[in-house]
Design a protein around this motif. Structure first.
Motif, PDB file in Angstrom:
ATOM      1  N   TYR A 197      -2.367   3.454   1.929  1.00  0.00           N
ATOM      2  CA  TYR A 197      -1.393   4.361   2.548  1.00  0.00           C
ATOM      3  C   TYR A 197      -2.079   5.630   3.054  1.00  0.00           C
ATOM      4  O   TYR A 197      -2.975   6.177   2.403  1.00  0.00           O
ATOM      5  CB  TYR A 197      -0.308   4.733   1.524  1.00  0.00           C
ATOM      6  N   THR A 199      -1.148   9.470   4.114  1.00  0.00           N
ATOM      7  CA  THR A 199      -0.042  10.403   3.884  1.00  0.00           C
ATOM      8  C   THR A 199      -0.349  11.791   4.439  1.00  0.00           C
ATOM      9  O   THR A 199      -1.499  12.142   4.679  1.00  0.00           O
ATOM     10  CB  THR A 199       0.251  10.522   2.376  1.00  0.00           C
ATOM     11  N   GLU A 228      -5.577  11.174   3.566  1.00  0.00           N
ATOM     12  CA  GLU A 228      -4.598  12.245   3.763  1.00  0.00           C
ATOM     13  C   GLU A 228      -4.909  12.997   5.059  1.00  0.00           C
ATOM     14  O   GLU A 228      -6.075  13.114   5.455  1.00  0.00           O
ATOM     15  CB  GLU A 228      -4.636  13.236   2.596  1.00  0.00           C
ATOM     16  N   VAL A 235      -2.201  11.454  11.320  1.00  0.00           N
ATOM     17  CA  VAL A 235      -1.756  10.278  10.574  1.00  0.00           C
ATOM     18  C   VAL A 235      -1.669   9.080  11.511  1.00  0.00           C
ATOM     19  O   VAL A 235      -2.170   7.981  11.207  1.00  0.00           O
ATOM     20  CB  VAL A 235      -0.394  10.539   9.898  1.00  0.00           C
ATOM     21  N   SER A 246       1.629   3.854   7.017  1.00  0.00           N
ATOM     22  CA  SER A 246       2.316   5.088   6.635  1.00  0.00           C
ATOM     23  C   SER A 246       3.809   4.927   6.861  1.00  0.00           C
ATOM     24  O   SER A 246       4.272   3.945   7.482  1.00  0.00           O
ATOM     25  CB  SER A 246       1.782   6.280   7.445  1.00  0.00           C
TER      26      SER A 246
END
Length: 295
Positions: A197, A199, A228, A235, A246
């Protein structure tokens, strides 16, 4: 010396006739003559040379006429600007901006407002929800676009501030174009949760970050954070590069090459943006802006 003395003098200097000037000013001639004499006494110089047949400007009178006209013009302009400000037609408006607002329709709403109010100066502050609330309380900004928690049961304490939802976007899965799950129309949350993921950093969007964490926890999963970023576009760029997946609000206006948007099952909550402002701020400009954004 008052502004009326200047207006009286300008009328006489323009007409070069006390009777016509008095009629133009809608006053009697004797009081007008008396006011001009008082003005000359205060200045200590003769502004008008008078005879029974004519009135002429002296050299000091010509100089004073130019200055008096400039002062009156400036005063009239100040009155006009003040009245426009009172009607919300001019002035400065400081706005709090959430990190990904520029990917929504909000810039279009603000642009439309500015096109209709060309004398209004907009000052944008990029602040997360927590920073915006503090900035509103301190008076640093007049109004903010504040991200509400995805979970309605989550705390959303903004104190005495007024707020109203003005934008609602679906929360969707964002995947690389070549991802194995991108070919399906709907993705099961359990399959999505297993993926690496990407983020937002919590400092950039604490409300959104905490909401996503709770979203995974309520479904019995831990967020598998691999990367991140502190901005929406970053992102998306990392997702497009194949570094992970995401969850992002989708407004339909941020198509990025190499990225696919898909719905998750069970359905995800919407991402709500609320307009927040101080109730005691009664400016006409703010009221006009609130109405424009609420539309």
């Amino acid at each position: 010396m008052e502004l009326r003395h200047l207006r009286y003098f300008i009328a006489v200097a323009t007409e070069l006739h006390f009777g016509r000037a008095a009629a133009k000013l809608n006053i009697a001639q004797p009081p007008l003559s008396q006011q001009i004499r008082q003005l000359e006494d205060e200045l200590g110089t003769q502004l008008l040379a008078r005879t029974k047949r004519r009135v002429q400007l002296t050299q000091p009178g010509r100089t004073f006429l130019r200055e008096a006209q400039a002062i009156i013009a400036h005063a009239d302009d100040a009155v006009a600007k003040t009245r426009r400000a009172d009607r919300g037609e001019t002035g400065h408006l400081s706005i709090g901006w959430v990190p990904w607002s520029d990917w929504t329709e909000l810039p279009h709403r603000v642009n439309k407002f500015c096109l209709l109010n060309r004398e209004v100066h907009i000052d944008i502050h990029n602040l997360n929800a927590t920073e915006q609330i503090a900035a509103l309380h301190s008076g640093l900004i007049d109004v903010g676009f504040v991200l509400r928690p995805l979970d309605e049961s989550a705390p959303f304490d903004i104190g005495p501030l007024k707020n109203e939802i003005v934008l609602r976007h679906p929360l969707v899965a964002v995947l690389p174009r070549a991802h194995k799950l991108a070919s399906t129309r709907y993705i099961q949350f359990s399959a999505f949760a297993a993926e690496p993921y990407i983020t937002f950093k919590r400092d950039s969007a604490p409300v959104f970050y905490d909401s996503v964490i709770r979203l995974f926890q309520r479904r019995g999963f831990l967020l598998n954070v691999r990367h991140e970023a502190d901005h929406f576009s970053t992102v998306l760029g990392l997702v497009a590069a194949g570094l992970g997946v995401s969850l992002l609000p989708f407004g339909g206006g941020h198509a990025i090459t190499g990225v696919r948007y898909r719905a998750l099952l069970p359905r995800l909550p919407t991402v709500d943006i609320a307009l927040a402002w101080r109730e005691e701020n009664q400016s006409a400009l703010l009221e006009k802006f609130l109405k424009a954004m609420q539309r």
